[in-house]
Design a protein around this motif. Structure first.
Motif, short mmCIF file in Angstrom:
data_model
loop_
_atom_site.label_atom_id
_atom_site.label_comp_id
_atom_site.label_asym_id
_atom_site.label_seq_id
_atom_site.Cartn_x
_atom_site.Cartn_y
_atom_site.Cartn_z
N ASN A 141 0.84 -1.19 0.00
CA ASN A 141 0.00 0.00 0.00
C ASN A 141 0.88 1.24 0.00
O ASN A 141 2.10 1.16 0.12
N VAL A 142 0.25 2.41 -0.11
CA VAL A 142 0.98 3.69 -0.10
C VAL A 142 1.21 4.19 1.32
O VAL A 142 1.75 5.28 1.52
N LEU A 158 -6.57 3.82 6.82
CA LEU A 158 -7.36 4.63 5.89
C LEU A 158 -6.65 4.87 4.57
O LEU A 158 -7.23 5.46 3.67
N LYS A 159 -5.41 4.40 4.43
CA LYS A 159 -4.64 4.62 3.20
C LYS A 159 -5.04 3.60 2.13
O LYS A 159 -5.48 2.50 2.41
N GLY A 160 -4.84 4.01 0.86
CA GLY A 160 -4.99 3.08 -0.25
C GLY A 160 -6.35 3.06 -0.89
O GLY A 160 -7.29 3.71 -0.46
N LYS A 161 -6.43 2.26 -1.96
CA LYS A 161 -7.67 2.13 -2.73
C LYS A 161 -8.71 1.32 -1.97
O LYS A 161 -8.39 0.56 -1.05
N ASP A 162 -9.96 1.46 -2.39
CA ASP A 162 -11.06 0.73 -1.74
C ASP A 162 -10.83 -0.78 -1.78
O ASP A 162 -11.13 -1.48 -0.82
N SER A 163 -10.33 -1.27 -2.92
CA SER A 163 -10.14 -2.72 -3.05
C SER A 163 -9.13 -3.24 -2.05
O SER A 163 -9.29 -4.33 -1.49
N ILE A 164 -8.07 -2.47 -1.79
CA ILE A 164 -7.05 -2.90 -0.84
C ILE A 164 -7.61 -2.92 0.58
O ILE A 164 -7.42 -3.87 1.34
N ARG A 165 -8.35 -1.88 0.93
CA ARG A 165 -8.91 -1.83 2.29
C ARG A 165 -9.97 -2.91 2.49
O ARG A 165 -10.08 -3.50 3.56
#
Length: 350
Positions: free
Chosen positions: A183-184, A189-196
């Motif tokens: 992730n970044v 709360l970081k990252g794209k929706d798919s990652i979370r």
């Protein structure tokens, strides 16, 4: 007693085939003398090479074909014209059950296309992923996907995590590997929706034989913070090529530095044993062999430019996966999250 394994070998794939291939499987067989090989390719080129390895020749069967998947062949062309090639016939042997693993150093895109067409994906897997061991400060970690899927949703990432953990249990011998999503940032709360969304499912799947630790960043890959790094194929391929390029950069800069003066040459003589150890740890041939996970059969991809030692490394990894029944392990782990898959889709849509 260890299971005897039969390897289907594409003898014509790779920059230095078939010589590198035959020498590589000969080296691998010294470690696993019970292994048998079905070798596919031009018999006129293969048979003279086998004559130099009598024990290997006795444990091998050569299947002649003059058709070859070339390095510049597009995947669509391979699907139309590659079924009877050395690559296609090796994959068909796995489907038919006459071989436990197929291995090739040939065209990666063509190998993936033919593998998906001939073997199909496992139940519960949407897309196969490419994974490979990487050198780290702690030894080795694995990362997936390394380029098979440019875009991935949350379900894909969860499946990659399960497959990567099963691979580590099989090849690296870790019973409860640590897994993280690239992730970044490491904050929730970081990252794209798919990652979370994928992270939520992995946190909730308590019965899986893995430890999900959350997110890692790019600088954590080389540090070996976790055993399995999960990401999409676009990011994974960029990270892999960056790591390989950095290793070559370090090697070249060290070489220039030690050749720059008499005093640095003397310094090299004093430190050469440590530098050789560093070179061996970073050498791609010592970590060679990417596997397509998620298929109804095992497919190992060797670097096209690998030498015989590198190809032998890929073969020994393939034998480990077959003896430890990696396909069964992945299937059993997937059964642990039947309800979570629907939750992942809903979270991704939200």
């Amino acid at each position: 007693m260890a299971k005897e394994v039969t390897i289907a070998v594409d003898a014509m794939g790779g920059d230095h085939a078939p010589g590198m291939v035959i020498e590589g499987i000969a080296q691998a067989r010294t470690l696993f003398p019970g292994t048998r090989f079905h070798i596919y390719g031009d018999e006129a080129q293969i048979k003279p090479l086998l004559e130099a390895h009598q024990e290997l020749a006795a444990a091998s069967e050569v299947f002649h074909t003059e058709e070859v998947v070339t390095s510049d062949m597009k995947p669509s062309q391979a699907l139309r014209r590659g079924r009877n090639s050395s690559m296609g016939l090796a994959l068909q042997a796995v489907k038919d059950g006459s071989a436990d693993v197929a291995i090739s150093a040939g065209n990666t895109g063509a190998l993936m296309a033919l593998s998906k067409f001939i073997l199909r994906t496992m139940p519960g897997i949407d897309r196969p992923a490419l994974t490979s061991p990487l050198p780290t400060l702690r030894g080795e970690s694995v990362m997936l996907d390394l380029g098979a899927n440019v875009e991935c949703d949350a379900n894909n990432l969860v499946q990659f995590a399960i497959m990567g953990a099963a691979y580590v249990r099989t090849v690296l011998g870790l019973s409860n590997p640590t897994v993280a999503l690239l992730n970044v940032g490491v904050e929730d709360l970081k990252g794209k929706d798919s990652i979370r969304a994928a992270a939520e499912v992995l946190r909730a799947s308590e019965h899986l034989p893995l430890q999900f630790t959350g997110f890692v960043e790019g600088n954590d890959i080389g540090a070996g913070v976790v055993d399995v790094v999960v990401t999409d194929g676009f990011t994974g391929n960029v990270a892999l090529k960056m790591a390989e390029g950095t290793a070559r950069l370090m090697t070249e800069l060290l070489g220039r530095a030690f050749r720059s003066s008499i005093s640095t040459k003397l310094g090299y003589l004093l430190s050469r044993h440590g530098l050789r150890s560093l070179r061996d740890h970073l050498d791609p041939n010592n970590h060679n062999g990417g596997v397509f996970l998620g298929l109804n059969g095992l497919v190992m991809k060797s670097h096209g430019g690998a030498n015989a030692h590198g190809f032998a490394s890929a073969v020994t990894s393939a034998i480990d996966m077959a003896q430890n029944d990696l396909i069964r392990l992945i299937s059993e782990d997937l059964e642990q999250i039947p309800a979570d898959s629907a939750d992942t889709e809903a979270a991704g849509a939200a």
